[in-house]
Design an enzyme around this catalytic site. Structure first.
Site, mmCIF file in Angstrom:
data_model
loop_
_atom_site.group_PDB
_atom_site.id
_atom_site.type_symbol
_atom_site.label_atom_id
_atom_site.label_comp_id
_atom_site.label_asym_id
_atom_site.label_seq_id
_atom_site.Cartn_x
_atom_site.Cartn_y
_atom_site.Cartn_z
ATOM 1 N N LYS A 53 0.799 -1.293 0.089
ATOM 2 C CA LYS A 53 0.199 0.063 0.134
ATOM 3 C C LYS A 53 0.843 1.238 -0.093
ATOM 4 O O LYS A 53 0.532 2.185 -0.854
ATOM 5 C CB LYS A 53 -0.948 -0.125 1.068
ATOM 6 N N GLN A 97 -4.965 -1.234 9.567
ATOM 7 C CA GLN A 97 -4.908 -2.558 8.791
ATOM 8 C C GLN A 97 -5.483 -3.682 9.894
ATOM 9 O O GLN A 97 -5.188 -3.550 10.983
ATOM 10 C CB GLN A 97 -3.456 -2.935 8.583
ATOM 11 N N ASP A 120 -11.540 2.901 3.722
ATOM 12 C CA ASP A 120 -11.934 1.273 3.742
ATOM 13 C C ASP A 120 -13.494 1.035 3.587
ATOM 14 O O ASP A 120 -13.799 0.195 3.347
ATOM 15 C CB ASP A 120 -11.403 0.787 5.037
HETATM 16 N N1 GUN Z 1 -7.182 -6.920 6.050
HETATM 17 C C1 GUN Z 1 -7.474 -7.627 4.946
HETATM 18 N N2 GUN Z 1 -8.029 -6.848 4.047
HETATM 19 C C2 GUN Z 1 -8.231 -5.718 4.469
HETATM 20 C C3 GUN Z 1 -8.886 -4.353 4.030
HETATM 21 O O1 GUN Z 1 -9.489 -4.334 2.918
HETATM 22 N N3 GUN Z 1 -8.566 -3.156 4.902
HETATM 23 C C4 GUN Z 1 -7.983 -3.263 6.002
HETATM 24 N N4 GUN Z 1 -7.922 -2.116 6.823
HETATM 25 N N5 GUN Z 1 -7.362 -4.440 6.609
HETATM 26 C C5 GUN Z 1 -7.599 -5.631 5.787
#
Ligand code: GUN
Length: 287
Positions: A53, A97, A120
């Site tokens: 990311k 996350q 998100d």
């Molecule tokens: N963990 C696995 N997929 C995601 C996601 O799309 N967003 C976040 N914040 N954590 C994750």
């Protein structure tokens, strides 16, 4: 044989578009959009995702703000960091996350994020706005699923979409998005009776269960669009490991009209949509 829906290619196209939009923002003398990513603890998969990311955020010309906190962090400290990021005018998107370490209440943390910065799309305000058809920040993986399905058929109107999985991160939001595309939507899950028959009703089949190769040819309607959200690491005969989806690819591809591979299908779309959501949040907040 099915058409392969190439998520790597589509994500690269989307990133090029985002890069051009960010360049236009900067050329106009405005600040670049900023995305804050918060990682708590040492989950190895989360470290890989967060590194990707950060790299892709910078590659499209946006500012990446990274916070790595130790496993021992108290929830109150994390909430205090979220409050600081909410108040920081140079931060347009906040992503914490998941999963969080044991003992932390992820709902409380998600609800602490300013909905206008919730890239998100997990905050109840955004969930509610999506389900009522109001402008919202929409979860990234579900957005990627719909974009890929629309590569197979541009107009999804009237198609029956069967989603296997009812998570808040994928199953439920992808159902809302497909409903907004005028699909007839069925959500199936672990308690569904005669899952193969339910799945075979789907012109679109979205697999989001987290179980390696759980869906086979008997779950796929001939000619269907198969979107595989699963990313499962399984051991191979030579003692190594490889990634497989929730769909048995070879079996399903022999029946489907179009199918996403794993890796290289839905996975790459998630981060591309995250970057897109960040630019969207930036614009909606007035840049
Ligand atoms: N963990 C696995 N997929 C995601 C996601 O799309 N967003 C976040 N914040 N954590 C994750």
């Amino acid at each position: 044989m099915a058409v392969i829906l190439d998520g790597k290619l589509l994500a690269a196209e989307l990133r090029e578009d985002i890069k051009a939009r960010v360049a236009a923002i900067c050329a106009a003398g405005r600040r670049a959009p900023g995305l804050a990513v918060v990682l708590v603890g040492g989950d190895p998969a989360s470290h890989v995702y967060v590194a990707a990311k950060v790299k892709q955020t910078e590659a499209v010309g946006m500012r990446s703000i990274e916070h790595r906190l130790p496993e021992t962090t108290r929830e109150a400290e994390l909430l205090a960091l979220v409050a600081r990021l909410n108040a920081d005018p140079a931060v347009d998107g906040i992503l914490v996350q998941l999963p969080l370490p044991k003992g932390m209440d992820s709902s409380r943390v998600i609800e602490a994020i300013d909905p206008a910065k919730d890239v998100d799309g997990f905050h109840p305000i955004n969930v509610g706005r999506l389900s009522t058809g109001l402008p919202a920040l929409v979860p990234c993986t579900p957005r990627g699923c719909v974009m890929l399905a629309r590569r197979a058929v541009a107009d999804l109107t009237g198609l029956h979409a069967v989603i296997v999985g009812r998570s808040n991160i994928v199953g439920k939001p992808v159902a809302q998005l497909l409903l907004a595309e005028n699909c007839t939507v069925t959500i199936a899950h672990s308690r569904t009776r005669d899952l193969p028959a339910v799945c075979r009703a789907g012109d679109i089949l979205v697999a989001a269960v987290g179980r390696p190769r759980m869906l086979g040819a008997e779950h796929v309607r001939p000619g269907a669009i198969v979107i595989d959200v699963g990313i499962n690491r399984v051991p191979t005969a030579d003692g190594r490991s490889r990634l497989v989806g929730d769909v048995d690819y070879d079996a399903a591809a022999a029946v489907a009209g179009a199918i996403t591979p794993v890796p290289g299908g839905v996975g790459p779309m998630t981060i591309a949509c995250l970057l897109d959501n960040t630019v969207l949040a930036y614009e909606r907040r007035g840049g």
